[in-house]
Design a protein around this motif. Structure first.
Motif, mmCIF file in Angstrom:
data_model
loop_
_atom_site.group_PDB
_atom_site.id
_atom_site.type_symbol
_atom_site.label_atom_id
_atom_site.label_comp_id
_atom_site.label_asym_id
_atom_site.label_seq_id
_atom_site.Cartn_x
_atom_site.Cartn_y
_atom_site.Cartn_z
ATOM 1 N N LEU A 50 13.423 3.226 5.377
ATOM 2 C CA LEU A 50 13.636 3.734 4.017
ATOM 3 C C LEU A 50 12.471 4.635 3.611
ATOM 4 O O LEU A 50 11.349 4.471 4.075
ATOM 5 C CB LEU A 50 13.749 2.568 3.032
ATOM 6 N N HIS A 104 4.073 -2.246 -6.144
ATOM 7 C CA HIS A 104 2.808 -1.493 -6.090
ATOM 8 C C HIS A 104 1.791 -1.965 -7.127
ATOM 9 O O HIS A 104 2.118 -2.120 -8.298
ATOM 10 C CB HIS A 104 3.068 -0.012 -6.377
ATOM 11 N N PHE A 120 5.927 -1.156 13.458
ATOM 12 C CA PHE A 120 6.727 -1.830 12.438
ATOM 13 C C PHE A 120 7.484 -3.027 13.023
ATOM 14 O O PHE A 120 7.478 -4.118 12.447
ATOM 15 C CB PHE A 120 7.706 -0.831 11.807
ATOM 16 N N ALA A 161 11.880 7.818 4.058
ATOM 17 C CA ALA A 161 11.340 8.809 5.013
ATOM 18 C C ALA A 161 11.571 10.214 4.455
ATOM 19 O O ALA A 161 12.584 10.474 3.813
ATOM 20 C CB ALA A 161 12.034 8.658 6.355
ATOM 21 N N ARG A 162 10.630 11.114 4.718
ATOM 22 C CA ARG A 162 10.767 12.497 4.234
ATOM 23 C C ARG A 162 11.637 13.325 5.172
ATOM 24 O O ARG A 162 11.666 13.075 6.372
ATOM 25 C CB ARG A 162 9.389 13.152 4.116
ATOM 26 N N THR A 182 0.861 -1.179 0.000
ATOM 27 C CA THR A 182 0.000 0.000 0.000
ATOM 28 C C THR A 182 0.910 1.245 0.000
ATOM 29 O O THR A 182 2.106 1.134 0.224
ATOM 30 C CB THR A 182 -0.905 -0.002 1.244
ATOM 31 N N GLU A 226 13.903 0.878 -3.315
ATOM 32 C CA GLU A 226 13.026 -0.054 -4.040
ATOM 33 C C GLU A 226 13.267 -0.065 -5.553
ATOM 34 O O GLU A 226 13.407 -1.123 -6.165
ATOM 35 C CB GLU A 226 11.588 0.363 -3.722
ATOM 36 N N TYR A 269 4.050 14.296 -0.725
ATOM 37 C CA TYR A 269 4.730 13.417 -1.695
ATOM 38 C C TYR A 269 4.074 13.496 -3.080
ATOM 39 O O TYR A 269 4.756 13.490 -4.103
ATOM 40 C CB TYR A 269 4.691 11.986 -1.163
ATOM 41 N N GLU A 281 -1.033 13.096 5.537
ATOM 42 C CA GLU A 281 0.009 14.136 5.669
ATOM 43 C C GLU A 281 1.194 13.799 4.769
ATOM 44 O O GLU A 281 1.749 14.659 4.070
ATOM 45 C CB GLU A 281 0.420 14.233 7.152
ATOM 46 N N SER A 282 1.571 12.527 4.758
ATOM 47 C CA SER A 282 2.685 12.073 3.926
ATOM 48 C C SER A 282 2.318 12.199 2.440
ATOM 49 O O SER A 282 3.093 12.746 1.637
ATOM 50 C CB SER A 282 3.005 10.616 4.281
ATOM 51 N N LYS A 314 2.552 4.880 1.106
ATOM 52 C CA LYS A 314 2.930 5.717 2.257
ATOM 53 C C LYS A 314 2.725 5.002 3.601
ATOM 54 O O LYS A 314 2.265 5.590 4.575
ATOM 55 C CB LYS A 314 2.158 7.059 2.248
ATOM 56 N N THR A 315 3.038 3.733 3.635
ATOM 57 C CA THR A 315 2.784 2.923 4.839
ATOM 58 C C THR A 315 4.022 2.147 5.298
ATOM 59 O O THR A 315 3.884 1.100 5.916
ATOM 60 C CB THR A 315 1.677 1.893 4.535
ATOM 61 N N ALA A 316 5.212 2.599 4.923
ATOM 62 C CA ALA A 316 6.461 1.885 5.249
ATOM 63 C C ALA A 316 6.668 0.657 4.367
ATOM 64 O O ALA A 316 7.493 -0.199 4.665
ATOM 65 C CB ALA A 316 6.534 1.492 6.731
ATOM 66 N N GLY A 317 5.945 0.604 3.280
ATOM 67 C CA GLY A 317 6.056 -0.531 2.369
ATOM 68 C C GLY A 317 7.450 -0.664 1.763
ATOM 69 O O GLY A 317 7.900 -1.780 1.476
ATOM 70 N N SER A 318 8.148 0.458 1.568
ATOM 71 C CA SER A 318 9.490 0.375 0.966
ATOM 72 C C SER A 318 10.450 -0.362 1.893
ATOM 73 O O SER A 318 11.344 -1.071 1.417
ATOM 74 C CB SER A 318 10.042 1.770 0.679
ATOM 75 N N SER A 319 10.278 -0.196 3.184
ATOM 76 C CA SER A 319 11.137 -0.924 4.129
ATOM 77 C C SER A 319 10.809 -2.414 4.088
ATOM 78 O O SER A 319 11.703 -3.260 4.130
ATOM 79 C CB SER A 319 10.969 -0.377 5.550
HETATM 80 N N1 LIG Z 1 10.455 1.087 9.553
HETATM 81 C C1 LIG Z 1 9.555 2.050 9.472
HETATM 82 N N2 LIG Z 1 8.766 2.338 10.524
HETATM 83 C C2 LIG Z 1 7.856 3.335 10.439
HETATM 84 N N3 LIG Z 1 7.671 4.106 9.338
HETATM 85 C C3 LIG Z 1 8.439 3.850 8.285
HETATM 86 C C4 LIG Z 1 9.408 2.805 8.284
HETATM 87 N N4 LIG Z 1 9.986 2.792 7.069
HETATM 88 C C5 LIG Z 1 9.438 3.781 6.360
HETATM 89 N N5 LIG Z 1 8.506 4.424 7.072
HETATM 90 C C6 LIG Z 1 7.678 5.576 6.667
HETATM 91 O O1 LIG Z 1 6.807 5.137 5.630
HETATM 92 C C7 LIG Z 1 6.594 6.205 4.709
HETATM 93 C C8 LIG Z 1 6.943 5.751 3.310
HETATM 94 O O2 LIG Z 1 6.059 4.748 2.989
HETATM 95 P P1 LIG Z 1 6.236 3.878 1.665
HETATM 96 O O3 LIG Z 1 7.618 3.423 1.565
HETATM 97 O O4 LIG Z 1 5.169 2.841 1.699
HETATM 98 O O5 LIG Z 1 5.914 4.959 0.536
HETATM 99 S S1 LIG Z 1 5.687 4.722 -1.014
HETATM 100 O O6 LIG Z 1 4.255 4.569 -1.226
HETATM 101 O O7 LIG Z 1 6.446 3.538 -1.438
HETATM 102 O O8 LIG Z 1 6.221 5.949 -1.654
HETATM 103 C C9 LIG Z 1 7.455 7.344 5.171
HETATM 104 O O9 LIG Z 1 6.641 8.188 5.967
HETATM 105 P P2 LIG Z 1 6.695 9.780 5.836
HETATM 106 O O10 LIG Z 1 8.108 10.150 6.220
HETATM 107 O O11 LIG Z 1 5.680 10.257 6.817
HETATM 108 O O12 LIG Z 1 6.387 10.099 4.420
HETATM 109 C C10 LIG Z 1 8.499 6.675 6.036
HETATM 110 O O13 LIG Z 1 9.036 7.537 7.008
#
Ligand SMILES: Nc1ncnc2c1ncn2[C@@H]1O[C@H](COP(=O)(O)OS(=O)(=O)O)[C@@H](OP(=O)(O)O)[C@H]1O
Length: 404
Positions: free
Chosen positions: A198, A64, A175, A200-201, A5, A314, A99, A94-95, A7-12
């Motif tokens: 990964l 995605h 997480f 993060a803004r 999904t 990614e 973005y 907010e993210s 902006k949900t930490a999916g890249s990590s």
């Molecule tokens: N490990 C971990 N724990 C908590 N949060 C995390 C983690 N990794 C990534 N993030 C935050 O997830 C936001 C990016 O989400 P995505 O990687 O899913 O974004 S994207 O849709 O692929 O662009 C982005 O949030 P924002 O900084 O608020 O934009 C990241 O800070």
């Protein structure tokens, strides 16, 4: 199968999956481009090699897409493990606002985030391009209609559909607990779930309580999902055992710290301007700066290669996987790069021609012999001992190297 999904930490999470699949030579169901033609509904024919009758079964599908569960079922084996990740819709909004500001007219027209929050209906047009970023984005990614007026009945039907489709729902806010539950479900090892943050803004905006409440109300379908699965998530943690979870969290955080000290140049993420190397620089959207990481330069090659994997964003990692799975396409891409470089060097007279970028991850365990086995003297500066995975037996089939 991981539904990534937005902006949900999916890249990590993707970094975990990329490395796991890479290390174990698993077969990724890859898109032709960056994603599966998002925001259209997923279609099996968009997976590279899908129509090739002699292809090996796919092991991982994780880029995605907008979910279309029956099409996913055509791609993935029937015993696949399905999981996804959610985040509080207020934080997601907010993210997403910063973005996707350039791509989403709803966000673009609003002078700032506050104006959007207090006048959502003024700016939001359900038929506008990319409107889905602005309302119930989770619901949209999960394949449902984000503009359906909220009713309890419809929302709980959506929850049931998600519950039927997914074995596990993770949470960005939790997480570490999430990846521990994932490890448990997949019978993985601690090192398999390690990752640095990964994507993060640089400059997130602090939301006030009133903003949060308004954004949750605006994204009421997502909020309903979030509340429901948050409850079932903690039920799972209870069943896992609170004390056991606390112990696992301690182990995870200690190990991550060890790896950060081993791998990273500085323990804090770096601003985009500080990262010049295109192989590890995160994708930068127009109106926002994304933080990244650099690896210490004084590591021996095999350690460095595996540290680089942990910070590879990614997009770059996806293309590396593609290169390994489709060497023909890789050769074609390399030629294209070479031609581009030649064209550029012709234009810039007097300047040294630019070589095609060196693919640093070519030292991936997938392609190269294990360099640890070469008994090369360690060139790590200082007297820092190298932190490798303790005495954990190498769980990788064959003679693959251990993860750092
Ligand atoms: N490990 C971990 N724990 C908590 N949060 C995390 C983690 N990794 C990534 N993030 C935050 O997830 C936001 C990016 O989400 P995505 O990687 O899913 O974004 S994207 O849709 O692929 O662009 C982005 O949030 P924002 O900084 O608020 O934009 C990241 O800070």
């Amino acid at each position: 199968m991981f539904l990534k999904t937005h902006k949900t930490a999916g890249s990590s999470i993707l970094n975990i999956l990329h490395r796991y699949g890479d290390r174990n030579s698993l077969n990724f169901a890859l898109p032709y481009e960056r994603d599966f033609n998002y925001s259209s509904y997923f279609n099996a024919s968009w997976v590279k090699g899908f129509n090739n009758a002699s292809r090996a079964p796919y092991d991982i599908l994780c880029h995605h897409m907008r979910l279309n569960i029956s099409e996913v079922g055509k791609v993935m084996p029937s015993d696949s493990f399905y999981f996804t990740i959610l985040r509080d819709p207020a934080a997601m909004a907010e993210s997403a606002f910063s973005y996707y500001r350039t791509y989403c007219p709803t966000f673009k027209e609003a002078p700032n985030l506050k104006a959007f929050i207090y006048n959502t209906s003024l700016y939001y047009r359900p038929n506008n391009e990319s409107h889905h970023y602005a309302r119930n984005l989770l619901w949209f990614d999960l394949g449902m209609d984000p503009d359906e007026p909220f009713t309890e009945e419809m929302a709980s039907e959506g929850v049931r559909a998600v519950e039927d489709a997914f074995n596990l729902v993770l949470f960005a806010e939790h997480f570490d607990e999430s990846v521990i539950l994932l490890k448990e479900e997949l019978c993985w090892e601690l090192d398999d779930i390690l990752t640095f943050k990964l994507n993060a803004r640089e400059t997130p905006t602090q939301l006030e309580q009133e903003d949060i409440e308004r954004l949750r109300a605006w994204n009421s379908l997502d909020w309903y999902l979030y509340v429901y699965f948050n409850r079932t998530f903690w039920d799972k943690v209870e069943r896992f055992g609170r004390e056991r979870m606390d112990m696992e969290l301690r182990r995870l955080r200690e190990r991550r710290q060890q790896l950060a000290e081993l791998c990273l140049e500085g323990l804090k993420p770096l601003k985009a301007d500080e990262i010049q190397d295109e192989e590890i620089k995160p994708y930068q959207p127009t109106d926002e700066k994304i933080l990244g990481w650099k690896v210490r330069h004084d590591l021996r090659p095999s350690t460095k290669a595996r540290c680089v994997q942990m910070i590879t964003p990614e997009v770059q990692y996806k293309y590396l996987l593609d290169d390994w799975q489709f060497p023909e396409d890789a050769r074609y891409r390399a030629k294209e790069k070479e031609l581009e470089a030649k064209k550029r060097s012709k234009k810039i007279r007097g300047k040294k021609p630019e070589a095609a970028p060196v693919n640093k991850l070519a030292v991936s365990p997938r392609n190269k012999p294990d360099m640890v086995a070469e008994n090369k003297p360690e060139v790590v500066a200082g007297n820092k001992p190298e932190v490798v995975a303790g005495n954990k037996p190498d769980m990788v089939v064959g003679n693959k190297p251990e993860v750092p």
